[in-house]
Design an enzyme around this catalytic site. Structure first.
Site, PDB file in Angstrom:
ATOM      1  N   CYS A  92      -1.519 -12.038  -0.607  1.00 27.84           N
ATOM      2  CA  CYS A  92      -2.259 -10.875  -0.127  1.00 27.84           C
ATOM      3  C   CYS A  92      -3.616 -11.281   0.414  1.00 27.84           C
ATOM      4  O   CYS A  92      -4.240 -10.536   1.178  1.00 27.84           O
ATOM      5  CB  CYS A  92      -2.395  -9.842  -1.236  1.00 27.84           C
ATOM      6  SG  CYS A  92      -2.882 -10.516  -2.821  1.00 27.84           S
ATOM      7  N   VAL A 139       3.887   1.755  -1.217  1.00 27.01           N
ATOM      8  CA  VAL A 139       4.491   2.009  -2.530  1.00 27.01           C
ATOM      9  C   VAL A 139       3.443   2.522  -3.505  1.00 27.01           C
ATOM     10  O   VAL A 139       3.689   3.465  -4.270  1.00 27.01           O
ATOM     11  CB  VAL A 139       5.177   0.740  -3.066  1.00 27.01           C
ATOM     12  CG1 VAL A 139       5.630   0.949  -4.510  1.00 27.01           C
ATOM     13  CG2 VAL A 139       6.373   0.374  -2.196  1.00 27.01           C
ATOM     14  N   GLU A 195      -3.466  -3.372  -6.769  1.00 27.90           N
ATOM     15  CA  GLU A 195      -3.903  -4.318  -5.736  1.00 27.90           C
ATOM     16  C   GLU A 195      -2.806  -4.311  -4.695  1.00 27.90           C
ATOM     17  O   GLU A 195      -1.642  -4.589  -5.003  1.00 27.90           O
ATOM     18  CB  GLU A 195      -4.127  -5.706  -6.337  1.00 27.90           C
ATOM     19  CG  GLU A 195      -4.878  -6.650  -5.399  1.00 27.90           C
ATOM     20  CD  GLU A 195      -3.945  -7.508  -4.582  1.00 27.90           C
ATOM     21  OE1 GLU A 195      -3.860  -7.279  -3.344  1.00 27.90           O
ATOM     22  OE2 GLU A 195      -3.298  -8.386  -5.149  1.00 27.90           O
ATOM     23  N   THR A 213       0.830  -1.197   0.000  1.00 28.24           N
ATOM     24  CA  THR A 213       0.000   0.000   0.000  1.00 28.24           C
ATOM     25  C   THR A 213       0.870   1.254   0.000  1.00 28.24           C
ATOM     26  O   THR A 213       0.575   2.228  -0.701  1.00 28.24           O
ATOM     27  CB  THR A 213      -0.928  -0.009   1.231  1.00 28.24           C
ATOM     28  OG1 THR A 213      -1.726  -1.192   1.192  1.00 28.24           O
ATOM     29  CG2 THR A 213      -1.831   1.212   1.254  1.00 28.24           C
TER      30      THR A 213
END
Length: 539
Positions: free
Chosen positions: A325, A267, A291, A265
């Protein structure tokens, strides 16, 4: 009546790799072959291979003493070359018919299903420390599915045309974006790397692909598959290297048209902010598709089946070392089930074999690199010293031969303890045991504890409870599972993606993602134009 599709897609069959099977023998032979050498991974620009002054060594995460590849890191000048190649190739590639483009990617899928299958699987196992089964569902089946289903989805999009009235023909032209797409891809799924690069290309875009260094071996082999399938030079340019410097250079360019990203998140936030600072210089507003993180939950209702709940927790949390993830990383267990679940869960985890993925008896390999190992170990050490948490099993971290972290379960007394909130991205499951009477407050807790909204699941035999959870946790997960683990989305069956801090929810494995890579143009043609400006009411 729906027109017949010329490119129907079905999901690739997952091979079992059972003892005595032909696929097991061929994969083991390929593992031995790849283990004996060091693959040179070049920068690929406009179909040409380039070396670099800067290189890095790629070793097996589970066998650090063994180098498997030498990775050339793209220079600033080579990134500039890639931009030039992509913009130049766009002129021709964007004019190819969809049918011509489709044949390239369908052939790549057939090559991957056939002669390249075990090459990609072995590279994914050795480079990313996946077991044979996890590699099979990733670098073979899911990647094949992305190629075939995206072609089918694209055909569906192109068929979607507006209504025409008498004397007029209306049409939508699905133009590719005006510029290049930057695909920044992660280590954990070879299929994600391949999809992020190819999905925009299927729609006529040209791409600059920066793979994760730790997945560069499997990603480069897939680049070779695409070339063998007939992908023209310059359509996808393979540019490994320093992520920050490459991103800075690409996002600052006026022809930057889109970002296809999977990663952290933080980056993605930085890339979004960088693009915002450059908006004035772009030819058009770029499409940003990302994503990112997840803190995925398993919520058990008192009516849950304990046996299936246990399997979901073990598989959901510890397959591929929790480096998904979508991995189950926080669980909420009713007190009425805990006395039955706890021994079953601990016995299951105790039986997990961890080690070199070349040994097919192992359920887990190593985490990806030293940075990940240190981060995961830090959370475990913190829990070991905390008054708010108890380590029920696991907690071993050993990097003497590889980056091994044993499957770890942490029981928390504080449901907002740090390991229930923050993404760890490793084989760590935190669970909270709640009083059955607190069901209503638990729903609020699940919804508000984490900033993410990627995946989650409910285990319940009580259908009213399932209905209630689906309504109350509507925005807590973009992929929601009922009586199943929160991992394992299949292309064409469960389009994948989440919102909140988990990304833009553009649903990889569906039409929704492909629509992000086109800029439609409406065309109206009038067959007999009027020759008098006056209207009948004026008579």
């Amino acid at each position: 009546m729906t027109p017949k599709s010329y490119f129907p897609a079905v999901n690739e069959t997952v091979l079992s790799y059972a003892p005595g099977s032909s696929e097991r023998a061929s994969l083991q032979a390929e593992i031995i072959r790849q283990s004996k050498g060091v693959q040179e991974i070049p920068v690929v620009i406009n179909g040409q291979r380039y070396s670099s002054d800067k290189t890095s060594s790629v070793a097996m995460p589970h066998r650090l003493s063994q180098q498997i590849a030498r990775l050339n890191l793209a220079s600033s000048g080579q990134v500039k070359q890639a931009i030039s190649a992509a913009t130049s190739a766009h002129k021709d590639w964007s004019q190819w018919s969809f049918e011509e483009r489709a044949q390239v990617f369908l052939r790549a899928a057939d090559l991957l299903a056939g002669p390249w299958r075990q090459k990609l699987n072995a590279a994914t196992m050795l480079g990313q420390s996946k077991t044979c089964y996890q590699a099979e569902i990733d670098s073979a089946c899911e990647l094949i599915d992305f190629l075939r289903f995206n072609v089918a989805f694209a055909e569906q999009i192109y068929r979607d045309q507006p209504v025409s009235s008498p004397g007029i023909r209306n049409s939508l032209e699905y133009r590719p974006l005006e510029g290049f797409v930057y695909a920044a891809t992660p280590f954990n799924f070879t299929a994600i790397g391949g999809n992020l690069a190819t999905a925009p290309a299927i729609m006529g875009n040209t791409v600059i692909w920066k793979p994760a260094s730790t997945a560069a071996l499997s990603n480069y082999l897939f680049m070779e598959v695409l070339e063998e399938a007939g992908l023209p030079p310059g359509v996808i340019n393979f540019v490994p290297g320093d992520a920050a410097s490459i991103s800075d250079q690409l996002i600052a360019h006026p022809d930057f048209a889109g970002l296809h990203f999977t990663g952290s998140t933080a980056v993605f936030d930085s890339l979004w902010l960088a693009s915002a600072k450059n908006l004035h210089s772009y030819r058009s507003y770029p499409r940003l598709v990302g994503e990112t993180g997840g803190k995925d939950f398993v919520l058990a209702h008192p009516s849950a089946d304990v046996a299936s709940l246990c399997v979901a927790l073990v598989r959901g949390a510890f397959e591929y070392q929790g480096q998904k993830c979508s991995a189950a990383s926080r669980a909420y267990i009713p007190a009425s089930l805990w006395s039955e679940l706890k021994p079953r869960l601990l016995d299951s985890v105790a039986s997990i074999a961890m080690g070199d993925v070349s040994d097919f008896e192992n359920f887990m390999g190593a985490v990806i690199d030293a940075k990940a190992f240190k981060r995961i170990a830090g959370y475990i050490d913190q829990a070991r010293l905390s008054d708010s948490a108890d380590i029920l099993c696991g907690g071993m971290c050993d990097e003497s031969e590889g980056y091994f972290v044993s499957p770890t379960i942490i029981q928390v007394r504080d449901p907002r303890y740090i390991t229930m909130q923050e993404e760890i991205f490793g084989p760590v499951l935190s669970l909270y045991v709640y009083d059955d009477g607190d069901w209503e407050s638990i729903l609020e807790l699940v919804d508000t504890t984490s900033p993410y909204g990627l995946t989650g699941s409910i285990f319940a035999r009580d259908r009213a409870a399932v209905h209630e959870v689906q309504a109350r946790l509507r925005y807590a997960a973009g992929n929601f599972y009922v009586n199943d683990k929160p991992t394992g989305a299949v292309v064409g069956q469960q389009p994948f993606g989440g919102a909140r801090r988990s990304g833009t929810n553009d649903k990889a494995g569906s039409c929704l993602n492909l629509l992000r890579w086109v800029s439609p143009r409406t065309v109206k043609e009038t067959f007999v134009p009027p020759t008098d400006f006056r209207y009948p009411f004026m008579d």
